[in-house]
Design a protein around this motif. Structure first.
Motif, PDB file in Angstrom:
ATOM      1  N   LEU A   1     -42.326 -22.365   6.836  1.00 49.93           N
ATOM      2  CA  LEU A   1     -42.117 -23.695   7.413  1.00 49.93           C
ATOM      3  C   LEU A   1     -42.158 -24.790   6.348  1.00 49.93           C
ATOM      4  O   LEU A   1     -41.379 -25.740   6.393  1.00 49.93           O
ATOM      5  CB  LEU A   1     -43.175 -23.978   8.485  1.00 49.93           C
ATOM      6  N   THR A   2     -43.060 -24.655   5.394  1.00 55.90           N
ATOM      7  CA  THR A   2     -43.152 -25.630   4.309  1.00 55.90           C
ATOM      8  C   THR A   2     -41.862 -25.647   3.496  1.00 55.90           C
ATOM      9  O   THR A   2     -41.326 -26.714   3.177  1.00 55.90           O
ATOM     10  CB  THR A   2     -44.355 -25.309   3.394  1.00 55.90           C
ATOM     11  N   ILE A   3     -41.348 -24.481   3.189  1.00 57.93           N
ATOM     12  CA  ILE A   3     -40.112 -24.387   2.410  1.00 57.93           C
ATOM     13  C   ILE A   3     -38.933 -24.948   3.210  1.00 57.93           C
ATOM     14  O   ILE A   3     -38.111 -25.709   2.675  1.00 57.93           O
ATOM     15  CB  ILE A   3     -39.855 -22.933   1.975  1.00 57.93           C
ATOM     16  N   LEU A   4     -38.839 -24.609   4.485  1.00 58.15           N
ATOM     17  CA  LEU A   4     -37.753 -25.125   5.325  1.00 58.15           C
ATOM     18  C   LEU A   4     -37.816 -26.651   5.450  1.00 58.15           C
ATOM     19  O   LEU A   4     -36.792 -27.330   5.350  1.00 58.15           O
ATOM     20  CB  LEU A   4     -37.807 -24.500   6.714  1.00 58.15           C
ATOM     21  N   SER A   5     -39.001 -27.169   5.686  1.00 56.93           N
ATOM     22  CA  SER A   5     -39.154 -28.621   5.831  1.00 56.93           C
ATOM     23  C   SER A   5     -38.827 -29.340   4.519  1.00 56.93           C
ATOM     24  O   SER A   5     -38.223 -30.410   4.541  1.00 56.93           O
ATOM     25  CB  SER A   5     -40.578 -28.973   6.276  1.00 56.93           C
ATOM     26  N   ALA A   6     -39.217 -28.757   3.406  1.00 51.79           N
ATOM     27  CA  ALA A   6     -38.907 -29.361   2.115  1.00 51.79           C
ATOM     28  C   ALA A   6     -37.392 -29.368   1.868  1.00 51.79           C
ATOM     29  O   ALA A   6     -36.842 -30.366   1.402  1.00 51.79           O
ATOM     30  CB  ALA A   6     -39.611 -28.606   0.996  1.00 51.79           C
ATOM     31  N   ALA A   7     -36.735 -28.270   2.212  1.00 49.28           N
ATOM     32  CA  ALA A   7     -35.287 -28.199   2.024  1.00 49.28           C
ATOM     33  C   ALA A   7     -34.554 -29.181   2.920  1.00 49.28           C
ATOM     34  O   ALA A   7     -33.617 -29.853   2.492  1.00 49.28           O
ATOM     35  CB  ALA A   7     -34.805 -26.776   2.284  1.00 49.28           C
ATOM     36  N   LYS A   8     -35.001 -29.303   4.168  1.00 48.97           N
ATOM     37  CA  LYS A   8     -34.342 -30.223   5.106  1.00 48.97           C
ATOM     38  C   LYS A   8     -34.637 -31.680   4.749  1.00 48.97           C
ATOM     39  O   LYS A   8     -33.819 -32.545   5.050  1.00 48.97           O
ATOM     40  CB  LYS A   8     -34.782 -29.933   6.547  1.00 48.97           C
ATOM     41  N   SER A   9     -35.767 -31.959   4.145  1.00 49.28           N
ATOM     42  CA  SER A   9     -36.074 -33.346   3.787  1.00 49.28           C
ATOM     43  C   SER A   9     -35.221 -33.828   2.610  1.00 49.28           C
ATOM     44  O   SER A   9     -35.090 -35.026   2.415  1.00 49.28           O
ATOM     45  CB  SER A   9     -37.564 -33.498   3.460  1.00 49.28           C
ATOM     46  N   ARG A  10     -34.659 -32.918   1.868  1.00 48.91           N
ATOM     47  CA  ARG A  10     -33.803 -33.288   0.738  1.00 48.91           C
ATOM     48  C   ARG A  10     -32.393 -33.632   1.185  1.00 48.91           C
ATOM     49  O   ARG A  10     -31.650 -34.253   0.465  1.00 48.91           O
ATOM     50  CB  ARG A  10     -33.765 -32.165  -0.282  1.00 48.91           C
ATOM     51  N   ASN A  11     -32.000 -33.178   2.369  1.00 48.40           N
ATOM     52  CA  ASN A  11     -30.626 -33.426   2.860  1.00 48.40           C
ATOM     53  C   ASN A  11     -30.481 -34.820   3.415  1.00 48.40           C
ATOM     54  O   ASN A  11     -31.251 -35.340   4.104  1.00 48.40           O
ATOM     55  CB  ASN A  11     -30.234 -32.399   3.919  1.00 48.40           C
TER      56      ASN A  11
END
Length: 178
Positions: free
Chosen positions: A168-178
């Motif tokens: 979840l941390t990795i997914l949220s970090a990736a989505k916050s960059r978009n």
């Protein structure tokens, strides 16, 4: 000749967002379930053994590390449940990078808390299983097998929860960059 313009605010691939949303829901639900199960198992871990006419009791509350481990699973269970409700609410109103960044911070904090709890529990669990001759700590798992099995089950569930929160941390970090 027609030209297609993509606006900055529009999402060019709604299927990707639906998949990311479904993955978020799945991993949040899995993290809630595993932290809840780990907390319930450790809260109920108790065994009484009679040795040479004397009764000995082992339970999680006798160890400060196991108390921390229990609450390090219970707190993320509650906060991740709240985050699941919030992400369901925001999904109807649109999720943007700043909201995903808040989820990133939340998921990072929850993963760190579960990780610290599982490390503390694993450390004391290892001492209980193997003992430490140099410090005079005797192993107890040869006498309290049921208790040690409950602690082991709780630790395994907590490791699974930590992995879910890491994803979840990795997914949220990736989505916050978009």
């Amino acid at each position: 000749m027609e030209t297609t313009k993509v606006r900055i605010g529009e999402n060019p691939c709604p299927k990707t967002d639906k998949l990311a949303f479904a993955v978020q829901i799945f991993f949040r639900t899995a993290a809630i379930g595993t932290t809840l199960a780990a907390a319930c198992v450790i809260f109920n871990a108790k065994q009484t053994v009679d040795v040479m006419g004397m009764s000995f009791v082992a339970k999680y509350s006798y160890s400060s590390a196991f108390k921390f481990f229990a609450f390090a699973n219970a707190v993320p269970c509650g906060f991740t449940s709240v985050s699941l409700v919030i992400i369901m609410f925001f999904s109807r109103h649109g999720l943007n990078a700043s909201i995903y960044f808040m989820f990133f911070l939340h998921d990072l904090l929850m993963m760190s808390l579960v990780l610290s709890g599982v490390v503390a529990g694993t450390t004391i669990g290892t001492v209980g299983r193997d003992g430490n001759i140099k410090t005079g700590w005797l192993k107890i798992c040869n006498r309290f097998e049921k208790y040690c099995n409950q602690v082991t089950t709780s630790l395994v569930l907590s490791y699974v929860a930590m992995i879910c929160l890491l994803v979840l941390t990795i997914l949220s970090a990736a989505k916050s960059r978009n």
